[in-house]
Design a protein around this motif. Structure first.
Motif, PDB file in Angstrom:
ATOM      1  N   GLY A 103       8.661 -15.039 -17.563  1.00 35.58           N
ATOM      2  CA  GLY A 103       9.216 -14.886 -18.906  1.00 35.58           C
ATOM      3  C   GLY A 103       9.518 -13.436 -19.214  1.00 35.58           C
ATOM      4  N   PHE A 104       8.626 -12.550 -18.771  1.00 25.58           N
ATOM      5  CA  PHE A 104       8.848 -11.121 -18.947  1.00 25.58           C
ATOM      6  C   PHE A 104      10.090 -10.664 -18.180  1.00 25.58           C
ATOM      7  CE2 PHE A 104       7.963  -6.981 -16.802  1.00 25.58           C
ATOM      8  CZ  PHE A 104       8.246  -6.159 -17.887  1.00 25.58           C
ATOM      9  N   MET A 105      10.248 -11.161 -16.968  1.00 31.01           N
ATOM     10  CA  MET A 105      11.405 -10.780 -16.169  1.00 31.01           C
ATOM     11  C   MET A 105      12.692 -11.317 -16.790  1.00 31.01           C
ATOM     12  SD  MET A 105      12.096 -11.514 -12.136  1.00 31.01           S
ATOM     13  CE  MET A 105      13.572 -10.887 -11.327  1.00 31.01           C
ATOM     14  N   MET A 149       0.836  -1.202   0.000  1.00 35.82           N
ATOM     15  CA  MET A 149       0.000   0.000   0.000  1.00 35.82           C
ATOM     16  C   MET A 149       0.868   1.247   0.000  1.00 35.82           C
ATOM     17  SD  MET A 149      -2.992  -1.166   2.660  1.00 35.82           S
ATOM     18  CE  MET A 149      -4.022  -2.590   2.332  1.00 35.82           C
ATOM     19  N   THR A 150       1.612   1.421  -1.076  1.00 38.33           N
ATOM     20  CA  THR A 150       2.524   2.547  -1.224  1.00 38.33           C
ATOM     21  C   THR A 150       2.715   2.835  -2.702  1.00 38.33           C
ATOM     22  OG1 THR A 150       4.784   3.285  -0.769  1.00 38.33           O
ATOM     23  CG2 THR A 150       4.468   0.952  -1.181  1.00 38.33           C
ATOM     24  N   HIS A 151       3.255   4.002  -3.032  1.00 40.97           N
ATOM     25  CA  HIS A 151       3.404   4.344  -4.436  1.00 40.97           C
ATOM     26  C   HIS A 151       4.655   3.712  -5.041  1.00 40.97           C
ATOM     27  CE1 HIS A 151       5.971   7.295  -2.428  1.00 40.97           C
ATOM     28  NE2 HIS A 151       6.567   7.503  -3.596  1.00 40.97           N
ATOM     29  N   VAL A 152       5.604   3.286  -4.188  1.00 36.09           N
ATOM     30  CA  VAL A 152       6.795   2.565  -4.652  1.00 36.09           C
ATOM     31  C   VAL A 152       6.981   1.345  -3.762  1.00 36.09           C
ATOM     32  CG1 VAL A 152       9.289   2.640  -4.997  1.00 36.09           C
ATOM     33  CG2 VAL A 152       7.901   4.659  -5.489  1.00 36.09           C
ATOM     34  N   LEU A 153       7.068   0.172  -4.343  1.00 37.50           N
ATOM     35  CA  LEU A 153       7.225  -1.053  -3.564  1.00 37.50           C
ATOM     36  C   LEU A 153       8.570  -1.029  -2.836  1.00 37.50           C
ATOM     37  CD1 LEU A 153       5.858  -3.697  -6.087  1.00 37.50           C
ATOM     38  CD2 LEU A 153       4.719  -2.796  -4.054  1.00 37.50           C
ATOM     39  N   LEU A 213       8.617  -4.597 -12.192  1.00 31.46           N
ATOM     40  CA  LEU A 213       8.857  -4.180 -13.569  1.00 31.46           C
ATOM     41  C   LEU A 213       7.586  -3.697 -14.263  1.00 31.46           C
ATOM     42  CD1 LEU A 213      11.205  -7.121 -14.633  1.00 31.46           C
ATOM     43  CD2 LEU A 213      11.869  -4.836 -13.888  1.00 31.46           C
ATOM     44  N   LEU A 214       6.433  -3.937 -13.637  1.00 32.75           N
ATOM     45  CA  LEU A 214       5.167  -3.575 -14.264  1.00 32.75           C
ATOM     46  C   LEU A 214       4.795  -2.134 -13.934  1.00 32.75           C
ATOM     47  CD1 LEU A 214       3.047  -6.768 -13.447  1.00 32.75           C
ATOM     48  CD2 LEU A 214       4.294  -6.267 -15.549  1.00 32.75           C
ATOM     49  N   PRO A 215       4.126  -1.449 -14.861  1.00 33.99           N
ATOM     50  CA  PRO A 215       3.560  -0.140 -14.521  1.00 33.99           C
ATOM     51  C   PRO A 215       2.521  -0.290 -13.421  1.00 33.99           C
ATOM     52  CG  PRO A 215       3.577  -0.502 -16.898  1.00 33.99           C
ATOM     53  CD  PRO A 215       3.908  -1.811 -16.271  1.00 33.99           C
ATOM     54  N   ILE A 216       2.447   0.690 -12.556  1.00 32.64           N
ATOM     55  CA  ILE A 216       1.537   0.649 -11.400  1.00 32.64           C
ATOM     56  C   ILE A 216       1.772  -0.643 -10.625  1.00 32.64           C
ATOM     57  CG2 ILE A 216      -0.793   1.267 -10.642  1.00 32.64           C
ATOM     58  CD1 ILE A 216      -1.560   1.789 -13.490  1.00 32.64           C
ATOM     59  N   SER A 217       3.025  -0.936 -10.329  1.00 36.40           N
ATOM     60  CA  SER A 217       3.388  -2.209  -9.681  1.00 36.40           C
ATOM     61  C   SER A 217       2.712  -2.426  -8.328  1.00 36.40           C
ATOM     62  CB  SER A 217       4.912  -2.295  -9.541  1.00 36.40           C
ATOM     63  OG  SER A 217       5.435  -1.177  -8.858  1.00 36.40           O
ATOM     64  N   PRO A 218       2.466  -1.384  -7.497  1.00 30.38           N
ATOM     65  CA  PRO A 218       1.768  -1.652  -6.232  1.00 30.38           C
ATOM     66  C   PRO A 218       0.387  -2.264  -6.423  1.00 30.38           C
ATOM     67  CG  PRO A 218       2.831   0.484  -6.137  1.00 30.38           C
ATOM     68  CD  PRO A 218       2.936   0.018  -7.553  1.00 30.38           C
ATOM     69  N   LEU A 219      -0.321  -1.880  -7.485  1.00 33.30           N
ATOM     70  CA  LEU A 219      -1.641  -2.443  -7.742  1.00 33.30           C
ATOM     71  C   LEU A 219      -1.552  -3.937  -7.990  1.00 33.30           C
ATOM     72  CD1 LEU A 219      -4.664  -2.279  -8.362  1.00 33.30           C
ATOM     73  CD2 LEU A 219      -4.054  -1.679 -10.722  1.00 33.30           C
ATOM     74  N   ALA A 244       9.491  -9.554 -10.014  1.00 32.65           N
ATOM     75  CA  ALA A 244       8.947  -9.404 -11.364  1.00 32.65           C
ATOM     76  C   ALA A 244       7.860  -8.339 -11.399  1.00 32.65           C
ATOM     77  CB  ALA A 244       8.402 -10.742 -11.863  1.00 32.65           C
ATOM     78  N   LEU A 245       7.090  -8.228 -10.318  1.00 39.58           N
ATOM     79  CA  LEU A 245       6.011  -7.242 -10.273  1.00 39.58           C
ATOM     80  C   LEU A 245       6.541  -5.815 -10.291  1.00 39.58           C
ATOM     81  CD1 LEU A 245       3.620  -8.893  -7.642  1.00 39.58           C
ATOM     82  CD2 LEU A 245       3.315  -8.801 -10.123  1.00 39.58           C
TER      83      LEU A 245
END
Length: 588
Positions: free
Chosen positions: A302-304, A94-98, A333-339, A330-331
């Protein structure tokens, strides 16, 4: 239920059932059959479907009741600790950056090297990826420690250097453990009546999250590579016994065989419930979920791998390493990773709770049914609370700095080959001591038709052979437990074997106890009498005791009456439950 007109109400699976009521007023029943199926699916589909099955695909290419209760106790203690860690990661997301995205944290070491460029963090934009050759160099196992691994090892666990060095209890984990047990208790406060309603959400919503993650995963660069790595069989391993042993063990443990949970949940069904249909649904759903979760996991991995310029096998992991290190990294690397992180760990929480509900209910039901008096039936909520409090207290050491060592020790020994031994004994006892003919007749009495020939053959021959194969394979495959590069000391391994033995030893101990209290002039006669069903064996309710289970009126010393079977048209007696309460007038 009065007269013949109520016969349709006896069958829990009959569509023409006029009114919904509990057949067993003493123990209660499920509100409807969907609740049982969802609960069983939630029990079978757990964390192992997400973190064990995909890893096996990557690696290979392609007296019993007491024992069960002991096994469920061990599993229930450490399983909720895993759920509490998932809660911790959920709250941390629950933060803007993991917090495990970068290496600029106080707990990070000089060896830490993230897949993101931390220099852009202050600019508020998403950092760019490192160049391929540098990223490849940093990913080398001897030179790179990921920020997610250091977050897991140095911040969340504050891992000690030895299993005997407990250090301090991690208060954030302890708080999350308390939250886990409170949630489990509240959902089971009314037994299956309350948990049966909760599973409508806990057993179905994980599939929504899996689908969301699947759709996001397959749209990423490199996802196809990961999925093909997941699906491509390694034919050179097809003849290796280890591959087949792993496959058999995975399905065995995934379904929760010999844990006691499935039997406990099924005991709340109505007598004529179609358990044949339910078993097919639960088995297929469990296997399908494992396969589906593999697509979700390997699309992200695979993406990672594509991002790092390495092979998929370099980023694959299993167990806690997959759930709390590889996948969280891996998460990032995704946009909006906290979501995505929130969704993933919320899914893990629900999957874990679905299994934990059944584990706790198994223990509570065993205690209540074993005592069986009116007082404990009325105080079942307090029994549930007591078991939950005991589980919390026993789980406190697992939140210490050495907790992960003990958690893995319990997972590897308390819930491994002891389950196989219990299952093997149970299968042989039912088929060859109780007798397969008696068992098939019992099933026919409940279902209205005999079990199919395929299942008869499996139960008598195939299942015991496969379980025995798994047991032999487990013994041959055994290696002393390790965690990363840490070798467990001999005394810890001895404790692990004692935990495994503590559940299996219940079977011969109870057998000796039963043998000593059974009548007979010789040991052979005692053995024969001890292996016969008890006199009160049969359907729990009088209305279902037909055929060879039809009750008889015992002779009275005062009037010298003969023993005669009861006939529906000759006796009008009040039905009295086993707890002594008068249920209602019935023709018997």
């Amino acid at each position: 239920m009065v007269g013949k007109g109520a016969k349709g109400m006896l069958n829990g699976a009959v569509p023409s059932e006029a009114t919904k009521r509990d057949q067993n007023l003493k123990r209660g029943n499920w509100g409807n059959q969907i609740e049982f199926v969802l609960t069983s699916v939630g029990y079978a589909v757990g964390l192992g479907n997400v973190w064990r099955f995909p890893y096996l695909c990557y690696r290979n290419g392609g007296g019993v009741g007491y024992g069960m209760m002991v096994v469920s106790t061990y599993i229930g203690i450490y399983y909720n600790v895993v759920i509490c860690i998932a809660f911790y990661y959920f709250f941390s997301s629950m933060t803007h950056v993991l917090p495990w995205a970068y290496c600029n944290n106080p707990w990070n070491t000089p060896d830490c090297a993230g897949v993101l460029d931390a220099s852009n963090l202050t600019n508020g934009s998403r950092p760019a990826a490192l160049p391929g050759n540098l990223s490849h160099l940093l990913n080398h196992s001897l030179q790179r420690t990921s920020p997610s691994e250091e977050y897991w090892r140095l911040y969340v666990l504050k891992l000690s250097d030895d299993i005997g060095n407990f250090g301090e209890v991690q208060l954030p984990l302890l708080g999350c453990l308390g939250v886990s047990w409170v949630v489990v208790f509240l959902c089971l406060i009314r037994g299956v009546k309350s948990s049966g309603k909760v599973v409508y959400f806990t057993a179905t919503f994980p599939y929504v999250v899996l689908t969301i993650l699947f759709v996001r995963g397959v749209t990423l660069d490199g996802a196809f590579t990961g999925i093909m790595y997941y699906l491509t069989p390694q034919w050179d391993k097809i003849l290796e016994a280890k591959v087949w042993g792993d496959a058999a063990s995975q399905i065995f443990y995934s379904l929760g065989c010999a844990w006691g949970g499935l039997i406990t949940m099924a005991s709340y069904n109505k007598f004529h419930n179609n358990c044949y249909r339910d078993s097919i649904i639960i088995s297929i759903t469990n296997c399908a979920t494992s396969v589906y979760a593999g697509f979700v996991i390997f699309s992200i991995l695979g993406f990672m791998a594509n991002h790092l310029g390495v092979d998929v096998s370099r980023v694959a992991d299993h167990g806690p390493g997959l759930a709390f290190v590889a996948y969280p990294e891996a998460l990032t690397l995704l946009p909006i990773s906290p979501l995505w992180s929130l969704l993933f760990f919320f899914m893990l929480i629900l999957l874990g709770l679905g299994t934990q509900f059944c584990l706790l209910e198994t223990l509570v039901t065993a205690i209540v049914d074993e005592v069986g008096n009116e007082w404990i039936l009325q105080k079942k909520t307090y029994v549930t609370l007591g078991v939950a409090v005991a589980g919390f207290l026993l789980g406190v050491p697992l939140t210490s700095q050495a907790g992960i060592y003990w958690l893995l020790l319990m997972d590897n020994y308390a819930a491994s080959f002891s389950l196989v031994i219990i299952s093997c004994i149970m299968c042989v006892s039912i088929m060859y001591i109780y007798g397969h003919r008696n068992y098939f007749q019992d099933i026919q009495m409940m279902l209205g038709f005999p079990p199919p020939l395929f299942f008869q053959i499996c139960w008598r021959f195939v299942s015991p052979a496969i379980i025995f194969f798994i047991l032999i394979f487990t013994v041959i495959q055994y290696r002393p437990i390790t965690y990363n590069h840490y070798q467990y000391p001999g005394w810890a391994v001895a404790i692990g074997f004692l935990m495994a033995l503590s559940s299996v030893i219940c079977i011969p101990l109870y057998a000796l106890f039963q043998l000593c209290r059974t009548d007979g002039d010789t040991l052979l006669q005692r053995l024969k009498n001890a292996t016969k069903p008890s006199r009160d064996w049969g359907p729990a309710l009088l209305e279902h005791q037909t055929g060879r289970y039809a009750p008889t009126i015992p002779p009275s010393p005062e009037d010298g009456l003969e023993v005669q079977p009861l006939h529906p048209d000759k006796a009008q007696l009040p039905m009295v439950g086993s707890n002594g309460s008068r249920l209602q007038d019935s023709r018997i």
